[in-house]
Enzyme design. Structure first.
Site, mmCIF file in Angstrom:
data_model
loop_
_atom_site.group_PDB
_atom_site.id
_atom_site.type_symbol
_atom_site.label_atom_id
_atom_site.label_comp_id
_atom_site.label_asym_id
_atom_site.label_seq_id
_atom_site.Cartn_x
_atom_site.Cartn_y
_atom_site.Cartn_z
ATOM 1 N N LYS A 38 -56.450 53.008 -9.381
ATOM 2 C CA LYS A 38 -55.884 53.934 -10.369
ATOM 3 C C LYS A 38 -54.590 54.506 -9.836
ATOM 4 O O LYS A 38 -54.420 54.652 -8.619
ATOM 5 C CB LYS A 38 -56.860 55.082 -10.641
ATOM 6 C CG LYS A 38 -56.652 55.753 -11.985
ATOM 7 C CD LYS A 38 -57.169 54.877 -13.099
ATOM 8 C CE LYS A 38 -57.005 55.511 -14.455
ATOM 9 N NZ LYS A 38 -57.781 54.783 -15.474
ATOM 10 N N SER B 109 -58.390 44.163 -20.699
ATOM 11 C CA SER B 109 -57.345 44.004 -19.682
ATOM 12 C C SER B 109 -57.639 42.764 -18.831
ATOM 13 O O SER B 109 -56.736 41.998 -18.484
ATOM 14 C CB SER B 109 -57.305 45.223 -18.759
ATOM 15 O OG SER B 109 -56.365 46.155 -19.215
ATOM 16 N N THR C 5 -60.655 49.971 -26.045
ATOM 17 C CA THR C 5 -61.538 51.043 -25.584
ATOM 18 C C THR C 5 -62.383 51.544 -26.750
ATOM 19 O O THR C 5 -63.613 51.660 -26.644
ATOM 20 C CB THR C 5 -60.716 52.189 -24.964
ATOM 21 O OG1 THR C 5 -59.978 51.640 -23.877
ATOM 22 C CG2 THR C 5 -61.607 53.305 -24.464
ATOM 23 N N ASN D 177 -55.325 57.544 -28.328
ATOM 24 C CA ASN D 177 -55.628 56.118 -28.445
ATOM 25 C C ASN D 177 -57.133 55.898 -28.643
ATOM 26 O O ASN D 177 -57.564 55.241 -29.592
ATOM 27 C CB ASN D 177 -55.125 55.378 -27.194
ATOM 28 C CG ASN D 177 -55.575 53.934 -27.172
ATOM 29 O OD1 ASN D 177 -56.736 53.642 -26.874
ATOM 30 N ND2 ASN D 177 -54.705 53.008 -27.498
ATOM 31 N N LYS E 66 -58.120 47.070 -9.927
ATOM 32 C CA LYS E 66 -57.576 47.078 -11.291
ATOM 33 C C LYS E 66 -57.738 48.466 -11.863
ATOM 34 O O LYS E 66 -58.809 49.072 -11.731
ATOM 35 C CB LYS E 66 -58.391 46.074 -12.123
ATOM 36 C CG LYS E 66 -58.053 46.040 -13.595
ATOM 37 C CD LYS E 66 -57.120 44.884 -13.905
ATOM 38 C CE LYS E 66 -56.510 44.975 -15.289
ATOM 39 N NZ LYS E 66 -55.377 45.900 -15.382
ATOM 40 N N LYS F 178 -67.005 50.745 -13.544
ATOM 41 C CA LYS F 178 -66.876 50.064 -14.848
ATOM 42 C C LYS F 178 -66.867 48.546 -14.644
ATOM 43 O O LYS F 178 -67.567 47.814 -15.340
ATOM 44 C CB LYS F 178 -65.557 50.456 -15.536
ATOM 45 C CG LYS F 178 -65.558 51.846 -16.109
ATOM 46 C CD LYS F 178 -64.248 52.132 -16.855
ATOM 47 C CE LYS F 178 -64.117 53.631 -17.050
ATOM 48 N NZ LYS F 178 -63.029 54.029 -17.927
HETATM 49 P P1 NAD Z 1 -54.244 60.048 -25.351
HETATM 50 O O1 NAD Z 1 -53.236 60.731 -24.509
HETATM 51 O O2 NAD Z 1 -53.812 58.947 -26.267
HETATM 52 O O3 NAD Z 1 -54.998 61.153 -26.279
HETATM 53 C C1 NAD Z 1 -55.597 62.303 -25.756
HETATM 54 C C2 NAD Z 1 -56.105 63.162 -26.914
HETATM 55 O O4 NAD Z 1 -56.766 64.312 -26.357
HETATM 56 C C3 NAD Z 1 -54.999 63.703 -27.808
HETATM 57 O O5 NAD Z 1 -55.462 63.810 -29.142
HETATM 58 C C4 NAD Z 1 -54.735 65.083 -27.230
HETATM 59 O O6 NAD Z 1 -54.148 65.988 -28.165
HETATM 60 C C5 NAD Z 1 -56.143 65.498 -26.857
HETATM 61 N N1 NAD Z 1 -56.171 66.536 -25.834
HETATM 62 C C6 NAD Z 1 -55.381 66.643 -24.742
HETATM 63 N N2 NAD Z 1 -55.692 67.760 -24.051
HETATM 64 C C7 NAD Z 1 -56.708 68.340 -24.714
HETATM 65 C C8 NAD Z 1 -57.454 69.524 -24.508
HETATM 66 N N3 NAD Z 1 -57.197 70.343 -23.473
HETATM 67 N N4 NAD Z 1 -58.443 69.806 -25.383
HETATM 68 C C9 NAD Z 1 -58.692 68.990 -26.424
HETATM 69 N N5 NAD Z 1 -58.008 67.880 -26.689
HETATM 70 C C10 NAD Z 1 -57.029 67.561 -25.837
HETATM 71 O O7 NAD Z 1 -55.366 59.569 -24.355
HETATM 72 P P2 NAD Z 1 -56.432 58.379 -24.562
HETATM 73 O O8 NAD Z 1 -55.844 57.137 -24.040
HETATM 74 O O9 NAD Z 1 -56.996 58.427 -25.939
HETATM 75 O O10 NAD Z 1 -57.548 58.839 -23.489
HETATM 76 C C11 NAD Z 1 -58.479 59.862 -23.782
HETATM 77 C C12 NAD Z 1 -59.581 59.835 -22.744
HETATM 78 O O11 NAD Z 1 -60.196 58.549 -22.761
HETATM 79 C C13 NAD Z 1 -59.106 60.054 -21.293
HETATM 80 O O12 NAD Z 1 -60.113 60.710 -20.573
HETATM 81 C C14 NAD Z 1 -58.938 58.638 -20.783
HETATM 82 O O13 NAD Z 1 -59.024 58.578 -19.364
HETATM 83 C C15 NAD Z 1 -60.124 57.977 -21.463
HETATM 84 N N6 NAD Z 1 -59.968 56.530 -21.537
HETATM 85 C C16 NAD Z 1 -58.966 55.959 -22.290
HETATM 86 C C17 NAD Z 1 -58.823 54.589 -22.296
HETATM 87 C C18 NAD Z 1 -57.775 53.916 -23.130
HETATM 88 O O14 NAD Z 1 -57.723 52.675 -23.114
HETATM 89 N N7 NAD Z 1 -56.972 54.643 -23.896
HETATM 90 C C19 NAD Z 1 -59.692 53.789 -21.523
HETATM 91 C C20 NAD Z 1 -60.697 54.393 -20.788
HETATM 92 C C21 NAD Z 1 -60.823 55.773 -20.802
#
Ligand code: NAD
Length: 414
Positions: A106, A348, A190, A221, A70, A94
């Site tokens: 993934k 999920s 998350t 997000n 998953k 996780k």
């Molecule tokens: P997203 O694409 O919605 O948001 C990413 C954010 O990071 C944005 O605000 C973007 O502008 C910023 N960003 C991108 N590059 C950057 C940089 N070089 N420096 C600083 N800021 C930067 O992504 P998300 O879903 O919020 O995920 C963010 C992190 O959380 C990732 O590492 C993702 O793997 C992890 N994560 C997300 C989820 C989820 O359900 N959304 C679950 C587990 C882990």
């Protein structure tokens, strides 16, 4: 020697350390250090100008001893095979930490959705499902959203899979729109999970959430919903950032205004002139620092200057091994990614369960179950951290890897 910034190699180092501490054999280490399957696909997509562009995508399945794999699908220009492999291992960890009946998987496609039209994205999403359809499915490997993929993309992928199989398969993928079998609470899961573990971490330090100052890197997000929940819980959100820059105010930012003005890619700081850099943001005064953007943000270069007493990793892989050592020595409590950001996969899982049952739960029930699962996960990791005297990351890996290793042993694989 230069610091290791390859997240796959770093993950392998800790997997090996965790399995060794738990007393498993070299064969078990060899099995769990690599995904059991990695597929690379080439996806031809007809672009709007009638040209054809060939995209490269991956699907990695770390281990399916516990159950189907998953994990999300990431659309990003910097996707690499090693990153997808590391992310699949983190998904396994996780699932182990929060005790879900899954292994980790993934996927990723090298592309920039910001430069693509709605229909081009649809054709790419459908093409990816056709390319990987042999190895995925509701009882094999269940995809979900990740960086720059969303519920619309999940809907196209579910529709494509259902057409290929000639039956309706909502349980093929999670993170769908509610009308197609999505779960209440999935979009915020998350961030809700991060909020729950922040509360737990603060309790270990005797700090009330109402007195806590928080800095969050990333306003997508994970980061933006976290800012909302922390603000609602009474904490002071002093700093936020996006890819363009950061905002910091020790008296607290206007979170509601920022949420209102952010765009769908999680950017908002361009509207302000008083920004600082992301690098500077990480070193500002606060109780809790939450990296919620990208990998390798806290390294040996800046770990000494981090002022937060608690670092909660909403992003995957934001802290290097060397930085983990420095922070731990300085007494900083790290809540590692494989625990902190597990809320997404928990809900999920709830979505998949609801799809399998054809019976849907109200939002309150989802939140309540998520809270129970995350609290238990935190307690298990924190107890190993205290009783085995290992840092929180190693403790999380020890908890996460054990179920997988036991399942592989019972199956007679090792
Ligand atoms: P997203 O694409 O919605 O948001 C990413 C954010 O990071 C944005 O605000 C973007 O502008 C910023 N960003 C991108 N590059 C950057 C940089 N070089 N420096 C600083 N800021 C930067 O992504 P998300 O879903 O919020 O995920 C963010 C992190 O959380 C990732 O590492 C993702 O793997 C992890 N994560 C997300 C989820 C989820 O359900 N959304 C679950 C587990 C882990």
């Amino acid at each position: 020697m230069a610091e290791n910034l390859n997240v796959f190699r770093s993950t392998q180092v800790i997997i090996e350390e965790a399995l060794t501490k738990l007393g498993y054999s070299q064969a078990m280490i060899e099995l769990l250090k690599e995904p059991i399957r990695v597929l690379t696909v080439r996806i031809p997509v007809r672009m709007d100008d009638d040209s054809v562009k060939i995209f490269t995508g991956y699907r990695a399945q770390h281990n399916d001893a516990v159950g189907p794999t998953k994990g999300g699908v990431r659309f990003h220009p910097d996707v690499t095979e090693d990153e997808v492999k590391a992310l699949s291992i983190w998904m396994s960890l996780k699932c182990g930490i929060v005790d879900l009946p899954y292994g980790g998987g993934k996927g990723g496609i090298i592309c920039d959705p910001r430069q693509m039209s709605f229909r081009e994205l649809e054709r790419l999403s459908r093409g990816y499902v056709r390319a990987i359809s042999q190895i995925v499915g509701p009882t094999k490997d269940i995809p979900a959203p990740d960086v720059m993929t969303n519920s619309q993309i999940m809907a196209w992928m579910m529709d494509e899979y259902s057409r290929i199989r000639e039956f309706d398969a909502p349980n093929f993928i999670t993170g769908k729109p509610i009308v197609l079998g999505g779960s209440h609470g999935r979009e915020t899961a998350t961030a809700k999970g991060v909020t729950i573990v922040i509360d737990q971490a603060l309790k270990t330090r005797g700090i009330s959430i109402k007195d806590a100052k928080v800095v969050i890197q990333g306003f997508g997000n994970a980061g933006s919903y976290l800012a909302k929940f922390m603000h609602e819980a009474g904490a002071k959100v002093c700093g936020i950032s996006d890819v363009h820059g950061a905002l910091y105010d020790p008296d607290g930012l206007d979170v509601e205004y920022l949420l209102d003005r952010r765009d769908s890619f999680g950017t908002v700081t361009k509207l302000f002139s008083n920004t600082i850099s992301n690098k500077e943001l990480l070193e500002q005064e606060c109780d809790i620092l939450v990296p919620a953007a990208i990998e390798n943000q806290i390294t040996s270069e800046n770990a000494e200057r981090i002022k937060a007493g608690i670092v909660v990793e909403a992003a995957n892989g934001p802290t290097t091994l060397e930085a983990t050592r420095i922070l731990t020595e300085r007494g900083v409590l790290i809540v590692p990614d494989v625990l902190a950001s597990a809320g997404g996969v928990v809900v999920s899982y709830f979505e998949w369960v609801q799809n399998n049952q054809g019976y849907y739960w109200p939002e309150e029930e989802v939140h309540q179950r998520l809270k129970e699962v995350m609290e238990k996960g935190f307690e298990n990791v924190y107890n190993v951290h205290i009783t085995r005297k290992v840092d929180m990351r190693l403790a999380a890996y020890m908890v996460g890897v054990r179920k997988m290793a036991e399942a592989a042993r019972y199956r007679g694989w090792v």
